[in-house]
Motif scaffolding. Structure first.
Motif, PDB file in Angstrom:
ATOM      1  N   GLU A   1       0.728  -1.393   0.184  1.00 26.74           N
ATOM      2  CA  GLU A   1      -0.104   0.024   0.127  1.00 26.74           C
ATOM      3  C   GLU A   1       0.822   1.195  -0.172  1.00 26.74           C
ATOM      4  O   GLU A   1       0.475   2.396  -0.738  1.00 26.74           O
ATOM      5  CB  GLU A   1      -1.015   0.000   1.096  1.00 26.74           C
ATOM      6  CG  GLU A   1      -1.970   0.801   1.014  1.00 26.74           C
ATOM      7  CD  GLU A   1      -3.343   0.704   1.997  1.00 26.74           C
ATOM      8  OE1 GLU A   1      -3.295  -0.370   2.633  1.00 26.74           O
ATOM      9  OE2 GLU A   1      -3.966   1.766   2.111  1.00 26.74           O
ATOM     10  N   THR A   2       2.081   1.155   0.743  1.00 29.03           N
ATOM     11  CA  THR A   2       2.887   2.392   0.763  1.00 29.03           C
ATOM     12  C   THR A   2       3.355   2.551  -0.786  1.00 29.03           C
ATOM     13  O   THR A   2       3.571   3.629  -1.221  1.00 29.03           O
ATOM     14  CB  THR A   2       4.249   2.000   1.527  1.00 29.03           C
ATOM     15  OG1 THR A   2       3.504   1.565   2.776  1.00 29.03           O
ATOM     16  CG2 THR A   2       5.218   3.272   1.543  1.00 29.03           C
TER      17      THR A   2
ATOM     18  N   HIS B   1       1.960   1.840  -3.407  1.00 30.13           N
ATOM     19  CA  HIS B   1       0.945   2.516  -4.341  1.00 30.13           C
ATOM     20  C   HIS B   1       0.871   3.852  -3.947  1.00 30.13           C
ATOM     21  O   HIS B   1       0.413   4.722  -4.926  1.00 30.13           O
ATOM     22  CB  HIS B   1      -0.439   1.596  -4.074  1.00 30.13           C
ATOM     23  CG  HIS B   1      -1.801   2.220  -4.796  1.00 30.13           C
ATOM     24  ND1 HIS B   1      -2.866   2.510  -3.985  1.00 30.13           N
ATOM     25  CD2 HIS B   1      -2.139   2.353  -6.003  1.00 30.13           C
ATOM     26  CE1 HIS B   1      -3.885   2.873  -4.658  1.00 30.13           C
ATOM     27  NE2 HIS B   1      -3.241   2.967  -6.022  1.00 30.13           N
ATOM     28  N   ARG B   2       0.764   4.289  -2.724  1.00 26.91           N
ATOM     29  CA  ARG B   2       0.730   5.647  -2.400  1.00 26.91           C
ATOM     30  C   ARG B   2       1.819   6.622  -3.104  1.00 26.91           C
ATOM     31  O   ARG B   2       1.652   7.676  -3.625  1.00 26.91           O
ATOM     32  CB  ARG B   2       0.632   5.787  -0.774  1.00 26.91           C
ATOM     33  CG  ARG B   2       0.014   7.019  -0.418  1.00 26.91           C
ATOM     34  CD  ARG B   2      -0.229   7.152   0.986  1.00 26.91           C
ATOM     35  NE  ARG B   2       1.195   7.146   1.700  1.00 26.91           N
ATOM     36  CZ  ARG B   2       1.332   6.347   2.607  1.00 26.91           C
ATOM     37  NH1 ARG B   2       0.457   5.547   2.869  1.00 26.91           N
ATOM     38  NH2 ARG B   2       2.504   6.413   3.327  1.00 26.91           N
TER      39      ARG B   2
ATOM     40  N   LEU C   1       1.211   6.982  -6.621  1.00 26.47           N
ATOM     41  CA  LEU C   1       0.069   7.849  -6.913  1.00 26.47           C
ATOM     42  C   LEU C   1       0.709   9.303  -6.861  1.00 26.47           C
ATOM     43  O   LEU C   1       0.482  10.143  -7.691  1.00 26.47           O
ATOM     44  CB  LEU C   1      -1.036   7.758  -5.928  1.00 26.47           C
ATOM     45  CG  LEU C   1      -2.049   6.554  -6.341  1.00 26.47           C
ATOM     46  CD1 LEU C   1      -3.214   6.719  -5.196  1.00 26.47           C
ATOM     47  CD2 LEU C   1      -2.838   6.969  -7.656  1.00 26.47           C
ATOM     48  N   THR C   2       1.529   9.679  -5.738  1.00 23.75           N
ATOM     49  CA  THR C   2       2.238  10.891  -5.508  1.00 23.75           C
ATOM     50  C   THR C   2       3.019  11.292  -6.895  1.00 23.75           C
ATOM     51  O   THR C   2       2.900  12.530  -7.270  1.00 23.75           O
ATOM     52  CB  THR C   2       3.229  10.985  -4.473  1.00 23.75           C
ATOM     53  OG1 THR C   2       1.911  10.458  -3.308  1.00 23.75           O
ATOM     54  CG2 THR C   2       3.491  12.145  -3.974  1.00 23.75           C
TER      55      THR C   2
ATOM     56  N   ARG D   1      -7.395  11.296  -8.273  1.00 28.39           N
ATOM     57  CA  ARG D   1      -6.445  12.179  -8.231  1.00 28.39           C
ATOM     58  C   ARG D   1      -5.487  11.950  -9.665  1.00 28.39           C
ATOM     59  O   ARG D   1      -4.763  13.212 -10.005  1.00 28.39           O
ATOM     60  CB  ARG D   1      -5.452  11.474  -7.159  1.00 28.39           C
ATOM     61  CG  ARG D   1      -6.239  12.194  -5.926  1.00 28.39           C
ATOM     62  CD  ARG D   1      -5.532  11.334  -4.495  1.00 28.39           C
ATOM     63  NE  ARG D   1      -4.038  11.603  -4.557  1.00 28.39           N
ATOM     64  CZ  ARG D   1      -3.280  11.125  -3.911  1.00 28.39           C
ATOM     65  NH1 ARG D   1      -3.565  10.232  -2.826  1.00 28.39           N
ATOM     66  NH2 ARG D   1      -1.878  11.428  -3.816  1.00 28.39           N
TER      67      ARG D   1
END
Ligand SMILES: Cc1cc2nc3c(=O)[nH]c(=O)nc-3n(C[C@H](O)[C@H](O)[C@H](O)COP(=O)(O)O)c2cc1C
Length: 351
Positions: free
Chosen positions: A18-19, A21-22, A25-26, A68
Motif C-alpha cells: 500500500e505504501t 501504491h501511495r 500515485l504521488t 487524483r
C-alpha cells in the motif's frame, strides 16, 4: 522513453504494497511519468458506448480510487481510465495490512474495503476535469455500513453520471458486507429500475464477480438486457484460491487478482458474450498482462480490456508493449480494426 520502472520497480516492490501504491500515485500526481505515448496506431481505435477511444486498453478500478491521477493516464498510453470505487460518504476501509503481493504468482490479494475520500471530494475533482476527449469511467460502491445500499447507488449515479462517460455499478466486491447484495435477483431488479430514472443519457455497466453460479450469471445478464444496461465489466477479483498459487500470502482473506484469475475471467467473459448474444459492450479484465491476453479477451467478446495488477509487476511501459503486440496480432490475423475481432472466437464455432 527509458524504462525508469525497471530501476525503480524493484525498490518499490520492497515496500509494503500500500505504501508503494501511495508513492506511485504521488509520483503520477507530480507529473513523474514516462514521456507521453506518441503516435497512436490507427488499427487500435475503437468505438465503445457511443464514443471513439484511441485504443481499447484501460486502467481498472481501484488504482485511482479518488480521481487524483486519471488525467495522467493518456500519457501512459491508456485508452481510458476508471476511477473509484467511490462511496457516498468517505470510508476508511478495512484495517491494514489489507493489500498483499503474491510475488511468485505475479498476483495480489486485497481486502481494501472501499477506502476512499467519498462522493463530495471525488465529484469536486471530476467537476474540474478538462473535457479533452478522455473516456472516463466512474466505479460506484455502497458504503459498508449503509442500511440502504440501493439509495447509495442512486445518490452516486445522480451526481457522477453527468461528469463521466460511463458509470460502473460494482455488484461484486468480495470485501464488504454490502458488496454482493445486488447479486440477487430482486434487489438488482429494483436497483436497476431506480438507476434508470437518474442516470440520464450516460452509459451504464455492471461489474460482475468471477465467482457467480451459473444461475446467477444467467440472471444478471437477462436483468442487464431487460433494463437496457449497455455494458458489463468482467470481472472483479475472486475469492477462489487456485491450487497453483505458490506465494506465502495465498492464505490471506480477500480478492485475488492477476494471472491466477486469467482463465476464470476469460471463461466468464465468453459466457456473458454468448448469453447476451453480443448485445452488451464487454470490458474484459482480470489477469491481462500482455498483448496476447488483450487479444484473447477481444476475440472472446470484449470491446475493451483493463488491467491493474500487471501494472504493479511490469510498470507503465507495459501499456505501449501491450498495444504494439495487440496491433501486431490483429494484423497477423487479417483484422483491419479491433471491432472486427470482437467475439471472433464465437463466430468460428457452431452455435
Ligand atoms: C488494490 C485493488 C483495489 C481494487 N479496488 C476495486 C474497486 O474499488 N472497485 C472495483 O470494481 N474493483 C476494484 N478492484 C478490482 C480491479 O478493478 C480488477 O477487476 C481486478 O483487480 C482484476 O484485474 P487485474 O488482474 O488486472 O488486477 C481492485 C483491485 C485491486 C488489486
Amino acid at each position: 522513453m527509458s524504462d525508469w520502472y525497471a530501476r525503480l520497480g524493484p525498490a518499490l516492490r520492497r515496500l509494503p504494497a500500500e505504501t508503494a501504491h501511495r508513492l506511485a500515485l504521488t509520483a503520477l500526481e507530480h507529473g513523474l511519468v514516462p514521456a507521453p505515448a506518441r503516435g497512436q496506431d490507427p488499427i487500435l481505435r475503437v468505438t465503445a458506448f457511443g464514443r471513439e477511444l484511441p485504443n481499447p486498453v484501460g486502467l481498472a478500478a481501484g488504482f485511482d480510487k479518488n480521481a487524483r491521477v486519471f488525467a495522467r493516464m493518456p500519457g501512459l498510453g491508456f485508452g481510458f481510465a476508471e476511477i473509484g470505487g467511490v462511496t457516498p460518504r468517505p470510508q476508511a476501509g478495512n484495517p491494514r495490512p489489507r493489500l498483499f503481493r503474491l510475488e511468485e504468482d505475479r498476483a495480489l490479494i486485497n481486502r481494501m474495503g472501499f477506502n476512499n475520500d467519498g462522493l463530495d471530494a471525488v465529484a469536486a475533482r471530476l467537476g474540474k476535469r478538462r473535457r479533452d476527449g478522455q473516456f472516463l469511467v466512474a466505479n460506484l460502491a455502497a458504503n459498508a455500513d449503509s442500511a440502504e445500499p440501493a439509495d447509495d447507488f442512486v445518490v452516486l449515479t445522480r451526481r457522477l453520471a453527468p461528469l463521466v462517460e460511463l458509470v460502473v455499478v460494482d455488484v461484486s466486491c468480495p470485501n464488504t458486507a454490502n458488496g454482493k447484495v445486488f447479486q440477487r435477483h430482486e434487489p438488482l431488479d429494483d436497483l436497476l429500475t431506480r438507476l434508470a430514472a437518474v442516470r440520464g443519457t450516460t452509459a451504464m455497466a455492471l461489474k460482475v464477480s468471477p465467482d457467480l453460479s451459473d444461475a446467477e450469471k444467467a440472471d444478471i445478464v437477462s436483468l442487464a438486457l431487460e433494463h437496457r444496461i449497455e455494458g458489463m465489466v468482467v470481472a472483479n477479483t475472486t475469492v477462489e484460491r487456485p491450487s497453483t498459487l505458490r506465494s506465502k500470502a495465498r492464505g490471506e482473506r480477500g480478492g485475488l487478482s492477476g494471472p491466477p484469475l486469467k482463465e476464470m475471467a476469460l471463461k466468464l467473459l465468453g459466457e456473458v458474450y454468448r448469453a447476451s448474444a453480443g448485445k452488451l459492450t464487454l470490458i474484459g479484465v482480470g489477469g491481462v498482462e500482455s498483448g496476447e491476453d488483450a487479444y484473447q479477451r477481444i476475440r472472446a467478446g470484449a470491446t475493451l480490456v483493463q488491467l491493474y495488477t500487471a501494472l504493479v509487476y511490469h510498470g507503465p511501459l507495459l501499456i505501449p508493449r501491450i498495444k504494439a503486440e495487440l496491433a501486431y496480432l490483429l494484423r497477423r490475423d487479417g483484422f483491419g480494426a479491433v471491432a472486427e475481432a470482437v467475439g471472433a472466437d464465437h463466430s468460428l464455432q457452431p452455435a
